[in-house]
Each structure stands twice: as structure tokens, then as C-alpha cells.
Design a protein around this motif. Structure first.
Motif, PDB file in Angstrom:
ATOM      1  N   TYR A 190      -4.389   2.963  -2.445  1.00 19.66           N
ATOM      2  CA  TYR A 190      -3.804   2.906  -1.102  1.00 19.66           C
ATOM      3  C   TYR A 190      -4.813   2.306  -0.134  1.00 19.66           C
ATOM      4  CZ  TYR A 190      -2.029   4.536   3.402  1.00 19.66           C
ATOM      5  OH  TYR A 190      -1.592   4.598   4.707  1.00 19.66           O
TER       6      TYR A 190
ATOM      7  N   SER B 221       0.822  -1.209   0.000  1.00 23.94           N
ATOM      8  CA  SER B 221       0.000   0.000   0.000  1.00 23.94           C
ATOM      9  C   SER B 221       0.858   1.263   0.000  1.00 23.94           C
ATOM     10  CB  SER B 221      -0.945   0.011   1.207  1.00 23.94           C
ATOM     11  OG  SER B 221      -0.226   0.239   2.417  1.00 23.94           O
ATOM     12  N   LYS B 222       2.056   1.170   0.582  1.00 20.94           N
ATOM     13  CA  LYS B 222       2.944   2.324   0.626  1.00 20.94           C
ATOM     14  C   LYS B 222       3.377   2.757  -0.770  1.00 20.94           C
ATOM     15  CE  LYS B 222       2.993   2.741   5.087  1.00 20.94           C
ATOM     16  NZ  LYS B 222       2.331   3.907   5.726  1.00 20.94           N
TER      17      LYS B 222
ATOM     18  N   ASP C 269       0.931   5.343  -2.019  1.00 19.50           N
ATOM     19  CA  ASP C 269       0.599   6.401  -1.066  1.00 19.50           C
ATOM     20  C   ASP C 269       0.163   7.694  -1.746  1.00 19.50           C
ATOM     21  OD1 ASP C 269       3.058   7.084  -2.076  1.00 19.50           O
ATOM     22  OD2 ASP C 269       4.075   7.172  -0.154  1.00 19.50           O
ATOM     23  N   SER C 270       0.487   7.836  -3.033  1.00 23.84           N
ATOM     24  CA  SER C 270       0.016   9.006  -3.776  1.00 23.84           C
ATOM     25  C   SER C 270      -1.282   8.711  -4.511  1.00 23.84           C
ATOM     26  CB  SER C 270       1.082   9.456  -4.788  1.00 23.84           C
ATOM     27  OG  SER C 270       1.349   8.434  -5.728  1.00 23.84           O
TER      28      SER C 270
END
Length: 253
Positions: A72, A62-63, A66-67
Motif C-alpha cells: 500500500y 494502492s487501494k 489496503d490490507s
């Protein structure tokens, strides 16, 4: 205003040797533990370790998004769904090994149930982005698959005396059949390689897990489940395939 950014190319290749190792390893482990004098601890350890590992890797994946607000949240939800499985297995272990209580039904099922809304949300997010419309045939399959599975379970297990175990199992089979129907629908969408083979593997892993769940609730109603039952192979394979799919997917983004 947030803008979702998705990599232009998500196509990747799958190492079939790793898939073979997963399948053969799971079958080998299942055979081995069923030939040990006291296999319970090995089964519990494996049953907790792999969904926990897959959950952590979902959070790590998920990181990478992050945008991307939508994706995410999707992978965070996948991580929570898999963590629910781990907590359910842990609670099941505590009930049976330390409290000497029947773990079914118990609070463990609350954690197990978290998997279904989490995994359904994860797939719907991906379907909405990668598929602009759904044909009538696919819409029908989304309805008929859950109805067929739930109806079959009802007919196979229905007796004149409708007890708690029957209704309890029916609720879970209904949830698993919905997840299975959406999983198959998602696999058909991803089949063309639009978003890469890793996404198809994730869906295959989900299908294995929820198929195992449907089988489990049927045999549990008949009081035939044990830690050495072959239904465990479905769960082990599903978690490991999802774990490998996320690892493979993460390398491409």
C-alpha cells in the motif's frame, strides 16, 4: 499485528497491440506537434496529462493493497513520485508561458526531484519481498551503472570553469543514474515472471523515464533542449507504459 497479504498469483499477459499503439502513438504525436505552427500548448497539455493520470491510477491501485501495509505504501509512494512530475511540468509551464522566466533551474526541479526517491523506494520494496538475496555480480552492477553514467556525464561536460549549471546537472544525473541502476537490477529480478509481466513493464517504463532524464540534463547543459526535442518520446512512452502496466496489474489482484 499487521500481516502483509500478497496475491498467490500475479502472472498475467501483456497485450502487445496496446504496447504497439503506445509506441506508435507517441512517435506520431511527436511528429505531428513538430509540424504545427504553435505546438507548445499541445506538448504541455500532453506532458502534464499523462503523469497526472498515471499518478491517480497508482493511488487507485494502492487501494487494492489496503490490507497490505508494505505494498500500500509502495504504490502510494509511486503515486506521489508521478505527481511530483506533474507538478514539475505544471510549474515549468507557468514559468515559461505566464511569467516569461527561464524554468531551468527553478522550483519546478524540486518537484521533478521527488520522482527519484519515490521511485527508488517503490522498487526497493518490491526487490526486498521478491528477492531474498542479491548476487555479488548484481551488487557490482548496482554500483557500476550509476558510477559509469555519472562519470560519463562528468567527462563529457567538465570544463575548466565549474559553474552552477554543471554542478546542478551533476546532482540530478547522479540521482537518475542511481534510479536507472536499481531499475535495471529490478528488471533482471522480475525477468523470470515471478511476479508477472506487469511488474516488468513498470520497470521498463521507469527505465525509459530516467534514461530520458539523463539525456535531458546533458542537452540542457548545452542549451539544446526544446519542447520539440525527441527526448520527450522517452518520457511519454515511460508514463504511458507505467499507466498500462498498472491497469493490467490491477485486473489480476
Amino acid at each position: 499485528m499487521s500481516v502483509d497479504i500478497v496475491p498467490d498469483k500475479l502472472k498475467n499477459s501483456i497485450n502487445l497491440k496496446i504496447i504497439a499503439v503506445i509506441v506508435l502513438g507517441v512517435i506520431g504525436f511527436h511528429y505531428l506537434v513538430n509540424n504545427l505552427e504553435d505546438p507548445d500548448m499541445y506538448v504541455y497539455a500532453f506532458s502534464m496529462a499523462i503523469p497526472f493520470s498515471a499518478s491517480i491510477f497508482a493511488f487507485i491501485t494502492s487501494k487494492k493493497y489496503d490490507s497490505t501495509l508494505v505494498y500500500y505504501k509502495a504504490f502510494i509512494t509511486l503515486g506521489i513520485a508521478l505527481m511530483g512530475i506533474f507538478l514539475g511540468e505544471l510549474t515549468y509551464f507557468i514559468y515559461e508561458q505566464f511569467l516569461n522566466l527561464d524554468p531551468y533551474p527553478s522550483i519546478a526541479d524540486v518537484f521533478f526531484f521527488l520522482f527519484y526517491p519515490g521511485i527508488i523506494f517503490f522498487m526497493i520494496v518490491n526487490i526486498r519481498f521478491f528477492s531474498s538475496e542479491t548476487s555479488k555480480l548484481k551488487k557490482i552492477s548496482l554500483i557500476t551503472i550509476p558510477l559509469t553514467i555519472t562519470g560519463s556525464y562528468f567527462l563529457l561536460t567538465f570544463t575548466e570553469e565549474i559553474n552552477f549549471d554543471f554542478l546542478y546537472g551533476l546532482i540530478f544525473v547522479g540521482a537518475t543514474s542511481i534510479a536507472l541502476g536499481i531499475s535495471i537490477h529490478t528488471a533482471l529480478i522480475f525477468r523470470g515472471g515471478i511476479v508477472g509481466a506487469s511488474w516488468i513493464l513498470i520497470v521498463i517504463g521507469i527505465i525509459l523515464i530516467v534514461s530520458g532524464d539523463v539525456w535531458y540534463y546533458y542537452i540542457e547543459l548545452l542549451d539544446e533542449y526544446s519542447l520539440g526535442h525527441p527526448v520527450n518520446i522517452f518520457w511519454y512512452s515511460g508514463y504511458l507504459i507505467i499507466l498500462y502496466a498498472m491497469y493490467n496489474h490491477r485486473k489480476t489482484i
